[in-house]
Design a protein around this motif. Structure first.
Motif, mmCIF file in Angstrom:
data_model
loop_
_atom_site.group_PDB
_atom_site.id
_atom_site.type_symbol
_atom_site.label_atom_id
_atom_site.label_comp_id
_atom_site.label_asym_id
_atom_site.label_seq_id
_atom_site.Cartn_x
_atom_site.Cartn_y
_atom_site.Cartn_z
ATOM 1 N N ASP A 44 16.497 -4.362 -29.108
ATOM 2 C CA ASP A 44 16.889 -3.587 -27.937
ATOM 3 C C ASP A 44 17.134 -2.159 -28.412
ATOM 4 O O ASP A 44 18.040 -1.924 -29.217
ATOM 5 N N VAL A 45 16.324 -1.246 -27.924
ATOM 6 C CA VAL A 45 16.426 0.153 -28.344
ATOM 7 C C VAL A 45 17.391 0.830 -27.387
ATOM 8 O O VAL A 45 17.008 1.253 -26.295
ATOM 9 N N TYR A 68 10.038 -4.768 -28.751
ATOM 10 C CA TYR A 68 10.931 -3.609 -28.642
ATOM 11 C C TYR A 68 11.166 -3.300 -27.174
ATOM 12 O O TYR A 68 10.227 -3.006 -26.443
ATOM 13 N N TYR A 69 12.436 -3.374 -26.761
ATOM 14 C CA TYR A 69 12.815 -3.141 -25.367
ATOM 15 C C TYR A 69 13.490 -1.777 -25.251
ATOM 16 O O TYR A 69 14.529 -1.532 -25.869
ATOM 17 N N PHE A 70 12.882 -0.908 -24.435
ATOM 18 C CA PHE A 70 13.358 0.469 -24.280
ATOM 19 C C PHE A 70 14.050 0.663 -22.942
ATOM 20 O O PHE A 70 13.582 0.180 -21.910
ATOM 21 N N ARG A 71 15.153 1.404 -22.987
ATOM 22 C CA ARG A 71 15.885 1.815 -21.785
ATOM 23 C C ARG A 71 15.275 3.103 -21.248
ATOM 24 O O ARG A 71 14.463 3.744 -21.914
ATOM 25 N N HIS A 95 13.927 -2.512 -21.016
ATOM 26 C CA HIS A 95 15.329 -2.912 -21.191
ATOM 27 C C HIS A 95 16.086 -2.357 -19.984
ATOM 28 O O HIS A 95 16.673 -1.291 -20.030
ATOM 29 N N TYR A 96 16.051 -3.087 -18.899
ATOM 30 C CA TYR A 96 16.453 -2.568 -17.592
ATOM 31 C C TYR A 96 17.958 -2.604 -17.343
ATOM 32 O O TYR A 96 18.672 -3.466 -17.831
ATOM 33 N N ILE A 129 10.638 -8.469 -19.957
ATOM 34 C CA ILE A 129 11.742 -7.546 -19.719
ATOM 35 C C ILE A 129 13.010 -8.165 -20.284
ATOM 36 O O ILE A 129 13.054 -9.373 -20.542
ATOM 37 N N CYS A 130 14.035 -7.346 -20.455
ATOM 38 C CA CYS A 130 15.322 -7.859 -20.911
ATOM 39 C C CYS A 130 16.429 -6.965 -20.363
ATOM 40 O O CYS A 130 16.382 -5.748 -20.519
ATOM 41 N N MET A 131 17.396 -7.571 -19.714
ATOM 42 C CA MET A 131 18.488 -6.807 -19.135
ATOM 43 C C MET A 131 19.336 -6.152 -20.217
ATOM 44 O O MET A 131 19.622 -6.762 -21.242
ATOM 45 N N HIS A 132 19.721 -4.914 -19.942
ATOM 46 C CA HIS A 132 20.676 -4.204 -20.786
ATOM 47 C C HIS A 132 22.043 -4.373 -20.147
ATOM 48 O O HIS A 132 22.245 -4.027 -18.986
#
Length: 168
Positions: A44-45, A68-71, A95-96, A129-132
């Motif tokens: 998670d970036v 790599y999950y970006f916000r 990274h929503y 996707i992956c929740m932040h």
């Protein structure tokens, strides 16, 4: 970074295979068997995109692909870094945190999510996707999926919904 590389190499020598979260979801959808010793390597970036570029380079050098999950915040959303990480063969995901960004308005959050998903798809065909977690917000990002379905947007996986951690 040296110790991180040593850890990855040690795991490889012990027979572990590395897969992206996208690969995990694809195999799960196909109901195919994932090798006995495997690791989904996900990053998670959140704040330091350049640091992620360094880990991505190390992984690439030893033949590992990671997710790599970006916000959308500027500390994470560095287009040059995202391009470089994707070019190294890594998966890019969103990274929503849309519910927090729009103060809980679910309709606005969904519209924001769709816009950001399209933005990240310019770098990679985002399928996971992956929740932040936003600890300073009263809004839970996962609530977006109580009304909407991310699968309608071509998303095949979200770790909070698509991994049975009692089996993994």
């Amino acid at each position: 970074l040296r110790k991180y590389k040593e850890l990855l190499v040690c795991l490889q020598r012990k027979g572990y295979k590395f897969i992206t979260f996208e690969q995990y979801c694809e195999q799960k959808m196909l109901q195919s068997t994932i090798e006995a010793q495997w690791i989904v390597l996900r990053h998670d970036v959140d704040l330091r995109a350049k640091n992620s570029q360094q880990t991505a380079q190390i992984e690439h050098e030893i033949g590992i692909a990671a997710s790599y999950y970006f916000r959308v915040v500027s500390e994470s959303n560095q287009p040059d870094v995202i391009r470089k990480i994707a070019a190294l063969g890594h998966e890019i995901g969103y990274h929503y945190e849309d519910m927090a960004i729009v103060n809980g308005d679910i309709t606005k959050a969904y519209a924001h999510f769709q816009k950001q998903l399209q933005y990240f798809r310019q770098f990679y065909p985002v399928r996971t996707i992956c929740m932040h977690g936003a600890p300073t917000s009263q809004w839970d990002g996962k609530d977006l999926w109580k009304i909407y379905n991310y699968r309608d947007l071509g998303i095949i996986g979200e770790p909070y919904f698509d991994v049975d951690f009692s089996n993994v």
